[in-house]
Enzyme design. Structure first.
Site, mmCIF file in Angstrom:
data_model
loop_
_atom_site.group_PDB
_atom_site.id
_atom_site.type_symbol
_atom_site.label_atom_id
_atom_site.label_comp_id
_atom_site.label_asym_id
_atom_site.label_seq_id
_atom_site.Cartn_x
_atom_site.Cartn_y
_atom_site.Cartn_z
ATOM 1 N N CYS A 64 0.672 -1.457 -0.436
ATOM 2 C CA CYS A 64 -0.174 -0.126 0.146
ATOM 3 C C CYS A 64 0.770 1.402 -0.150
ATOM 4 C CB CYS A 64 -0.677 -0.429 1.196
ATOM 5 S SG CYS A 64 -0.086 0.474 2.557
ATOM 6 N N CYS A 112 14.207 0.752 11.450
ATOM 7 C CA CYS A 112 13.670 1.014 12.530
ATOM 8 C C CYS A 112 12.394 2.160 12.055
ATOM 9 C CB CYS A 112 14.488 3.014 12.397
ATOM 10 S SG CYS A 112 13.880 3.807 14.337
#
Length: 202
Positions: A165, A187
């Site tokens: 997406c 991260c």
């Protein structure tokens, strides 16, 4: 061709017995191989191989995960704004960042799968999560084909997004010296993720 009938009590030469045995062998069909034996003969020429399956947990059910990219999920931004919370929209769709140490999954190390909070695509296995001390969930690798990497315009960092997406996850850093197989640190914002435990409490 004539055949002599062997009768009990009569002595026969070795040549006669050999001839009779040869005739018998020529007219007696060997027993058919059993189905299991035929299967063994059929497959013994090459080793059996089975396609490997990757499994993850998505929406409470197990899903198979291949090495190819996941199916695309395309929605207009207005629809994303309607289905996401304001903070999810800010981070997933507007590439924001949550404050360090505040994320829901920063200190979670249970077994399971981390999926995209936007579209539900499996992204990370819990076995790749480690405590980096940076204040955000850290992973040393994503599931094959699940993560897209794009250099930031300034060239200083590499953004990671959901390959399905396009939702913003965070950034990936390499060469920081963490004792991981890839020497990478993904991260990731907690709010970009949805964790599904491997053994959910009933």
């Amino acid at each position: 061709m004539a055949f002599n009938i062997i009768t009990p009590g009569r002595v026969y030469s070795a040549t006669s017995l050999t001839f009779v045995s040869t005739i018998k062998a020529a007219f007696v069909k060997p027993p058919l191989a059993s189905p299991s034996r035929r299967n063994l003969l059929r497959f013994s020429s090459s080793p059996l191989s089975f396609p490997s399956l990757r499994r993850g947990f998505h929406g409470g059910r197990i899903v198979a995960m291949g090495s190819s990219a996941p199916e695309s999920v395309n929605k207009p931004e207005e629809e994303w704004r309607a289905i996401l919370s304001p903070e999810q929209f800010r981070i997933l769709r507007q590439k924001g960042t949550e404050y360090p140490g505040t994320g829901e999954y920063n200190k979670v190390f249970d077994d399971g799968i981390y999926c995209c909070a936007g579209c539900g695509t499996p992204l990370y296995k819990s076995t790749t999560k480690f405590d980096s001390g940076c204040g955000w969930p850290a992973f040393f690798d994503g599931l094959p084909g699940a993560i897209t990497r794009t250099p930031d315009p300034d060239g200083r960092r590499i953004e990671i997004t959901c390959a399905a997406c396009g939702g913003h996850l965070g950034h990936v850093f390499k060469g920081e010296g963490f004792p991981t197989p890839t020497d990478e640190r993904h991260c990731v914002n907690s709010i970009s993720l949805k964790f599904t435990p491997e053994n959910p409490t009933l």
